[in-house]
Enzyme design. Structure first.
Site, short mmCIF file in Angstrom:
data_model
loop_
_atom_site.label_atom_id
_atom_site.label_comp_id
_atom_site.label_asym_id
_atom_site.label_seq_id
_atom_site.Cartn_x
_atom_site.Cartn_y
_atom_site.Cartn_z
N CYS A 82 23.35 -74.11 24.90
CA CYS A 82 23.38 -74.89 26.14
C CYS A 82 22.04 -74.79 26.86
O CYS A 82 21.83 -75.45 27.88
CB CYS A 82 24.53 -74.44 27.04
SG CYS A 82 24.46 -72.71 27.48
N SER B 230 25.17 -69.38 23.11
CA SER B 230 26.04 -69.81 22.03
C SER B 230 25.77 -69.01 20.77
O SER B 230 26.08 -67.84 20.73
CB SER B 230 25.99 -71.31 21.77
OG SER B 230 27.13 -71.67 21.00
N HIS C 187 23.15 -69.19 6.37
CA HIS C 187 23.82 -69.02 5.09
C HIS C 187 22.75 -69.19 4.02
O HIS C 187 21.99 -70.16 4.06
CB HIS C 187 24.93 -70.06 4.90
CG HIS C 187 25.88 -70.09 6.05
ND1 HIS C 187 26.90 -69.18 6.20
CD2 HIS C 187 25.95 -70.91 7.12
CE1 HIS C 187 27.56 -69.44 7.32
NE2 HIS C 187 27.00 -70.48 7.89
#
Length: 137
Positions: free
Chosen positions: A84, A64, A69
């Site tokens: 996952c 994934s 940020h």
């Protein structure tokens, strides 16, 4: 169809040195190291450095993604991990401590099973009562 379980971890790092949070090579290193710490496989990576400060970056994983940020002016970064595969929370937080040097780490974890209606949501505690908020000396 078998159920697929995804885990999403959101980690807030406060009190990080602004110089680290505004350094593209440091942010790239923390993303790669976090993936490596969890045995996740990087497919692609990208960063965007904002003017005058702040970075948004990600590594796209075969499992994934990990994104970050940063707000150097607030000495704050938020990291999102969706996978996952299993995520070793202790190794990830150790990696973030090493590279971002936060004074405080807050962490929350959500697990989902797809397809299906069962959704588990929890705040992750790391082995001790104060682990969801860790003050570093």
């Amino acid at each position: 169809m078998p159920q697929v379980k995804y885990t999403q971890i959101t980690i807030e790092c406060s009190g990080c040195p602004a110089s680290v949070l505004n350094c593209a090579s440091d942010i790239k290193a923390v993303l790669r190291s976090a993936a490596l710490a969890c045995n996740l496989h990087v497919l692609k990576e990208d960063l965007h450095q904002f003017n005058p400060q702040g970075i948004t970056g990600y590594v796209l994983l075969s499992e994934s993604h990990i994104s970050i940020h940063t707000w150097p002016e607030e000495q704050f970064a938020i990291i999102d991990i969706l996978s996952c595969s299993s995520i070793n929370v202790e190794k990830v937080t150790a990696c973030l401590r090493k590279y971002l040097l936060p004074s405080t780490i807050n962490l929350s974890s959500h697990s989902r099973k797809i397809p299906g209606k069962n959704r588990q949501k929890e705040n992750h505690k790391v082995r001790n009562p104060s682990a969801s908020q860790v003050k570093l000396a």
